[in-house]
Design an enzyme around this catalytic site. Structure first.
Site, short mmCIF file in Angstrom:
data_model
loop_
_atom_site.label_atom_id
_atom_site.label_comp_id
_atom_site.label_asym_id
_atom_site.label_seq_id
_atom_site.Cartn_x
_atom_site.Cartn_y
_atom_site.Cartn_z
N PRO A 31 0.86 -1.19 0.00
CA PRO A 31 0.00 0.00 0.00
C PRO A 31 0.89 1.24 0.00
CG PRO A 31 0.11 -0.94 2.21
CD PRO A 31 0.91 -1.85 1.32
N MET A 32 0.68 2.14 -0.96
CA MET A 32 1.54 3.32 -1.07
C MET A 32 0.69 4.54 -1.40
SD MET A 32 4.79 1.72 -3.17
CE MET A 32 5.88 3.06 -2.72
N CYS A 115 3.45 3.91 8.82
CA CYS A 115 3.71 5.14 8.05
C CYS A 115 4.52 6.12 8.89
CB CYS A 115 2.40 5.78 7.63
SG CYS A 115 2.65 7.32 6.69
N HIS A 184 8.21 -3.96 7.74
CA HIS A 184 9.23 -3.20 7.02
C HIS A 184 10.46 -3.16 7.93
CE1 HIS A 184 10.28 0.71 4.64
NE2 HIS A 184 11.35 -0.01 4.89
N ARG A 240 8.67 0.35 -3.22
CA ARG A 240 9.29 1.24 -4.22
C ARG A 240 9.83 0.48 -5.42
NH1 ARG A 240 13.58 4.24 -0.74
NH2 ARG A 240 13.50 2.28 0.41
#
Length: 339
Positions: A31-32, A115, A184, A240
């Protein structure tokens, strides 16, 4: 090459199981915000991305019926499984938001606890929850109780190097019913700099019995395979590394099917994909907005191609759809002539 070392070992890549979903190829599109909108998700689906996530959606904006937020929630007509990611800081609001999301029939509801953006952290949302593990667990528990679909969490390793919480927090999230966790391998204070700590991905995977999806520094298909091997994680989330490069998924899937890694896309293929993506963006969002939001994607598609910098500059000044199409098609002709 790493792929050659793994040739013939396709069977060692196991399916990813999240609730009732068996995802044969354990590779996930991250999700970005500002990136994984509906047009880009359609491109990723063309390249057989096995599991997609929406952009993150605010719990309060959902609860108050914000029009722009409802657009982010539009997953109609998309292949399943698909996950919708929500973020917030209040367990009650998050539960209400999850109930609203469930009406749109997502496969999975994901909670953002990773985030690092200052405006998110200031509201005690996203990775700020890593400093408040009790609140993080309360939010997860409230969402799990509010919906029937599987609930997952995306998080970072901790707030800072001295505040690593991933293994312990992941276990507590599992205990309240979370069915998978994406980690992450960076702390919040790293943002996107430095190198992701894959050893913490391994430690967290070993601390829980639910699937752990690793994330961080996946730029090429070989990186995803290496993460699976080195960390023992159940799946790999690509962020990315998929921007301007949806082929990363189709290449991984072809490797699984054949044992051979396909070559990267050619310059002509990348330009053609940019044109397809542009058309979908404008169709979805209108010409003015679509052309402007597509500028970043075009820059990512063209990165590294000879003469791309001049084309990118021209695209950024182009006033409308036809002008951008003309620039890309002229560029494609020049590339064809140079072959």
């Amino acid at each position: 090459m790493y792929e050659q070392a793994l040739k013939g070992q396709v069977k060692e890549v196991r399916p990813l199981h999240i609730g009732p979903y068996r995802i044969t190829a354990p590779f996930v599109g991250a999700p970005m915000a500002g990136v994984t909108d509906k047009p880009f998700r359609s491109v990723l689906q063309d390249h057989n991305c096995p599991l997609l996530f929406t952009e993150m959606i605010s719990d309060k904006a959902l609860t108050y019926g914000n029009t722009n937020t409802l657009e982010l929630l539009d997953i109609s007509g998309e292949k399943r499984p698909i996950a919708v990611q929500i973020f917030g800081s209040d367990p009650d609001f998050m539960a209400k938001a999850a109930e609203l999301v469930e009406k749109h029939e997502p496969s999975i509801i994901d909670i953002n606890m990773g985030c690092p953006a200052p405006k998110i952290v200031r509201n005690q949302e996203g990775s700020c929850l890593l400093k408040m593990p009790e609140r993080a667990v309360e939010i997860a528990q409230a969402v799990v109780k509010a919906v029937q679909v599987p609930v997952t969490v995306k998080m970072r390793t901790g707030w800072s190097k001295g505040q690593i919480v991933a293994p312990e927090l992941a276990k507590r999230l599992e205990d309240v019913g979370v069915q998978a966790i994406t980690l992450h391998g960076r702390t919040r204070d790293m943002f996107y700099s430095g190198k992701a700590d894959w050893s913490l991905i391994q430690q967290t995977a070993e601390a829980i019995s639910i699937p752990l999806i690793g994330n961080g520094d996946i730029w090429e298909p070989e990186d995803a395979l290496r993460m699976l091997e080195e960390t023992g994680c159940a799946g790999v989330m690509i962020g990315r590394g998929m921007m301007g490069n949806p082929w990363i998924f189709s290449r991984l899937l072809q490797w699984m099917e054949t044992g051979n890694m396909p070559p990267p896309p050619t310059a002509l293929e990348r330009i053609e994909q940019a044109l397809i993506h542009l058309e979908r963006m404008v169709k979805q969002k209108g010409e003015y907005r679509g052309v402007r939001e597509m500028r970043s994607h075009i820059a990512w598609y063209l990165k590294g191609i000879a003469g791309a910098s001049k084309v990118r500059s021209a695209v950024n000044e182009a006033p409308d759809y036809d002008a951008v199409v003309s620039l890309l098609k002229d560029y494609r002709k020049r590339m064809e002539a140079s072959l």
